[in-house]
Design an enzyme around this catalytic site. Structure first.
Site, PDB file in Angstrom:
ATOM      1  CG  ASP A 138       3.182  -0.514  -2.038  1.00  0.00           C
ATOM      2  OD1 ASP A 138       3.138   0.289  -2.980  1.00  0.00           O
ATOM      3  OD2 ASP A 138       3.573  -1.693  -2.175  1.00  0.00           O
TER       4      ASP A 138
ATOM      5  CE  LYS B 214       4.335  -1.582  -5.376  1.00  0.00           C
ATOM      6  NZ  LYS B 214       4.094  -2.900  -4.763  1.00  0.00           N
TER       7      LYS B 214
ATOM      8  CB  CYS C  96       7.023  -2.627  -1.694  1.00  0.00           C
ATOM      9  SG  CYS C  96       6.039  -4.056  -2.217  1.00  0.00           S
TER      10      CYS C  96
END
Ligand code: VGL
Ligand code: ZN
Length: 207
Positions: free
Chosen positions: A8, A108, A153
């Site tokens: 990310d 995602k 994450c």
């Protein structure tokens, strides 16, 4: 077969983004050194990719404020600011990231009814993203991961990697990662350690 998983590294998690991680942009130059090192046979990047109105957004819960707990599909859920909405600038990878060298992008967080911190599966562990099967298919034996955010994450992806890729050595690259909350980062590193994930520095990865 050695893989690098970049979690990310998106505008939304960098200063100026909608869910900025302190110093989030500082991971870019370290990630690029890893990408360009030639040490990895495979490079994968995950991308938080929410539809507008996603159920993890406080804005989807009347009366809820950001960064307080709420519920989503009956489970406790942090109420995040709107972030990484599909096809917005916030969801794009940091413009400085060497994306050309990335072999595969795993998106995602598309299901509005469940959050997905891990690049491998939704938080309720029901739906898989397909990343574990992809990496298994490539025959990887080592996985180094880093990115944003360490306490969300990155941590959940690392833990799932250990669980879903048996036999694969998983390492967390600390200086190529940043977290949202300092106490949360400390706890995340400790939790990863108890699950067999070794914390290293980019210098170790490049050695
Ligand atoms: C993340 C909160 C919400 C992350 C994503 O990338 O760590 N955190 N969505
Ligand atoms: Zn998100």
């Amino acid at each position: 077969m050695k893989a690098l998983l970049l979690i990310d590294i998106q505008n939304g998690f960098c200063p100026g983004g909608n869910l900025p991680v302190p110093e989030g942009d500082q991971v870019v130059q370290v990630a690029n050194r890893l990408i360009d090192s030639g040490k990895y046979d495979l490079i994968v990047a995950s991308q938080d990719w929410h539809p507008a109105g996603h159920g993890s957004f406080a804005s989807a819960h009347p009366g809820k404020k950001v960064f307080e707990m709420g519920t989503l599909s009956g489970k406790p859920q942090m109420m995040w600011p709107d972030h990484c909405v599909q096809n917005t600038e916030d969801a794009r990878f940091h413009p400085g990231l060497h994306l050309d060298a990335v072999d595969f992008i795993q998106q995602k967080g598309q299901n509005p009814a469940v959050d997905s911190y891990s690049a491998f599966r939704d938080n309720d562990q029901a739906a898989l993203t397909g990343l574990a099967a992809y990496l298994r298919g490539k025959g990887i034996s080592e996985l180094d991961l880093c990115g944003l955010a360490t306490d969300y994450c990155v941590k959940f992806s690392a833990i799932d990697a250990v669980e879903m890729l048996p036999g694969v050595t998983v390492r967390f690259i600390e200086d190529a990662s940043r977290g949202i909350d300092p106490a949360g980062v400390k706890a995340a590193i400790e939790e990863m350690r108890t699950r067999g994930i070794v914390t290293i520095d980019s210098r170790d990865a490049l050695a």
